[in-house]
Scaffold this motif. Structure first.
Motif, short mmCIF file in Angstrom:
data_model
loop_
_atom_site.label_atom_id
_atom_site.label_comp_id
_atom_site.label_asym_id
_atom_site.label_seq_id
_atom_site.Cartn_x
_atom_site.Cartn_y
_atom_site.Cartn_z
N PRO A 162 0.62 -0.95 -0.47
CA PRO A 162 -0.08 0.00 -0.07
C PRO A 162 0.78 1.30 -0.27
O PRO A 162 1.73 1.00 0.10
CB PRO A 162 -0.87 -0.15 1.42
N PHE A 163 0.13 2.58 -0.48
CA PHE A 163 1.21 3.63 -0.26
C PHE A 163 -0.10 5.06 -0.97
O PHE A 163 -1.41 4.70 -1.38
CB PHE A 163 1.67 3.36 -1.54
N ILE A 164 0.08 6.14 -0.49
CA ILE A 164 -1.09 7.12 -0.66
C ILE A 164 -0.54 7.67 -1.76
O ILE A 164 0.70 8.42 -1.87
CB ILE A 164 -1.13 7.79 0.84
N VAL A 165 -1.91 8.34 -3.45
CA VAL A 165 -0.97 9.12 -4.33
C VAL A 165 -2.33 10.29 -2.91
O VAL A 165 -2.95 10.82 -3.47
CB VAL A 165 -1.53 8.52 -5.02
N VAL A 166 -1.28 11.15 -3.27
CA VAL A 166 -0.99 13.05 -3.03
C VAL A 166 -1.25 13.29 -4.26
O VAL A 166 -0.29 13.38 -4.80
CB VAL A 166 -0.34 13.50 -2.03
N CYS A 167 -2.03 14.19 -5.17
CA CYS A 167 -2.13 14.77 -5.71
C CYS A 167 -3.48 15.63 -6.20
O CYS A 167 -3.39 16.45 -5.81
CB CYS A 167 -2.89 14.28 -7.22
N ASN A 168 -2.98 17.20 -6.68
CA ASN A 168 -3.93 18.20 -7.06
C ASN A 168 -5.42 18.08 -7.58
O ASN A 168 -5.30 16.32 -8.04
CB ASN A 168 -3.02 18.97 -8.70
N HIS A 169 -6.06 18.70 -7.96
CA HIS A 169 -7.90 18.14 -8.34
C HIS A 169 -8.26 19.59 -8.96
O HIS A 169 -8.66 20.23 -8.71
CB HIS A 169 -8.36 17.31 -7.63
N ALA A 170 -8.42 18.88 -10.25
CA ALA A 170 -9.30 20.18 -10.86
C ALA A 170 -10.48 19.71 -11.84
O ALA A 170 -11.05 20.78 -12.72
CB ALA A 170 -7.94 20.90 -11.67
N ILE B 281 4.69 12.08 -12.16
CA ILE B 281 4.70 11.23 -10.87
C ILE B 281 6.23 11.48 -10.50
O ILE B 281 7.01 11.45 -10.66
CB ILE B 281 4.71 9.74 -11.32
N GLY B 282 5.83 12.10 -8.89
CA GLY B 282 7.33 12.01 -8.39
C GLY B 282 8.29 10.68 -7.80
O GLY B 282 7.78 9.78 -8.24
N THR B 283 8.69 10.96 -6.23
CA THR B 283 9.41 9.82 -5.80
C THR B 283 8.69 10.17 -4.38
O THR B 283 8.01 11.45 -4.36
CB THR B 283 11.30 10.54 -5.22
N LEU B 284 8.50 8.79 -4.10
CA LEU B 284 8.08 8.70 -2.77
C LEU B 284 8.81 9.69 -1.69
O LEU B 284 10.36 9.95 -1.45
CB LEU B 284 8.36 7.36 -2.54
N ILE B 285 7.94 9.80 -0.74
CA ILE B 285 8.14 10.44 0.49
C ILE B 285 7.93 9.95 2.11
O ILE B 285 6.46 9.12 1.70
CB ILE B 285 7.47 11.65 0.11
N ALA B 286 8.66 9.44 2.86
CA ALA B 286 8.63 8.71 3.77
C ALA B 286 7.29 9.15 4.77
O ALA B 286 7.31 10.07 4.90
CB ALA B 286 9.68 8.99 4.25
N PRO B 287 6.50 8.11 4.96
CA PRO B 287 5.95 8.94 6.13
C PRO B 287 6.23 9.37 7.31
O PRO B 287 7.25 9.64 7.85
CB PRO B 287 4.81 7.36 6.39
N PRO B 288 5.04 10.64 8.24
CA PRO B 288 5.95 11.25 9.34
C PRO B 288 6.60 10.52 10.16
O PRO B 288 5.95 9.36 10.56
CB PRO B 288 4.71 11.82 9.21
N ALA C 270 -0.60 5.18 9.04
CA ALA C 270 -0.78 2.96 8.91
C ALA C 270 0.79 2.94 8.24
O ALA C 270 0.22 1.96 7.91
CB ALA C 270 -1.15 3.72 7.82
N HIS C 271 1.76 3.70 8.39
CA HIS C 271 3.15 3.63 8.40
C HIS C 271 2.79 3.18 6.93
O HIS C 271 3.78 2.49 6.48
CB HIS C 271 3.32 2.73 9.12
#
Length: 212
Positions: free
Chosen positions: A45-53, A178-185, A146-147
């Motif tokens: 699993p992972f989370i896609v974060v994106c803009n929305h129009a 698509i950018g590169t993965l960012i680690a969770p906080p 969710a880590h």
């Protein structure tokens, strides 16, 4: 946590719908480009974060990822025959009207537990210029709980698909970058969540400004 992939039946429906409908429309009618596909995790699993129009954004993101991406949907849709089965197969998860952030977060975590990639629009709503100016903390909070990592994605051109006064979608060129993965906080402190949310927003806007 399920650390593999979505159920086989969901994957089968995804690929059927993608190659028969979404991909032909995206790559032919909209002259779609996907840049950075190699950054997409094809396991876990992972989370896609994106803009929305645009209303088209969820379909284009799922198409570009090469795997189904789950988005939240109103609980009422899950009582509609046929539609309910279709959106569940494609990864939608229900959120009760009035449940607020807690209900949405709980539903999102359940989808991640089942191995889905999750899609969250960082602004929380559509914007006319497709840029993120007021990002919400929900995506990063879910990543912390969710880590799982976050994947910044920019959609360029979708804000011009449906123009006022025109009933038919316009064949504008679409770019998914698509950018590169960012680690969770590393913790749930508000300042940590705010900093990482702003990092995601800045990266998505940067990808957008690269252009076509």
């Amino acid at each position: 946590m399920n650390m593999s992939r979505e159920p086989f039946a969901n994957l089968a429906l995804y690929y059927l719908f993608k190659w028969s409908v979404v991909s032909p429309v995206f790559y032919t009618y909209f002259r779609g480009k996907v840049i950075g596909f190699e950054n997409v995790p094809q396991q876990n699993p992972f989370i896609v974060v994106c803009n929305h129009a645009s209303y088209f954004d969820p379909l284009f993101v799922s198409c570009a990822m090469g795997r189904p991406i789950a988005y939240m949907a109103k609980e009422e849709l899950f009582s509609v025959p046929i539609l309910s089965q279709a959106i569940q197969f494609y990864g939608a998860y229900p959120v009760k009207r009035g449940a607020g952030d807690r209900g949405a977060i709980r539903a999102a975590l359940q989808a991640i537990e089942k191995g889905w990639g999750l899609g969250i629009f960082l602004e929380g709503t559509r914007t006319e210029n497709a840029l993120i100016t007021n990002p919400k903390l929900g995506a990063v909070l879910i990543a912390a709980k969710a880590h799982v990592p976050l994947l910044p994605v920019s959609l360029r051109g979708t804000n011009r698909i449906l123009k006022k006064g025109l009933a038919f979608p316009q064949p504008v060129p679409i770019t998914v970058r698509i950018g590169t993965l960012i680690a969770p906080p590393i913790n749930h402190k508000r300042e940590t969540l705010e900093a990482l949310t702003q990092q995601c927003a800045t990266e998505i806007n940067r990808l957008y400004h690269i252009g076509r």
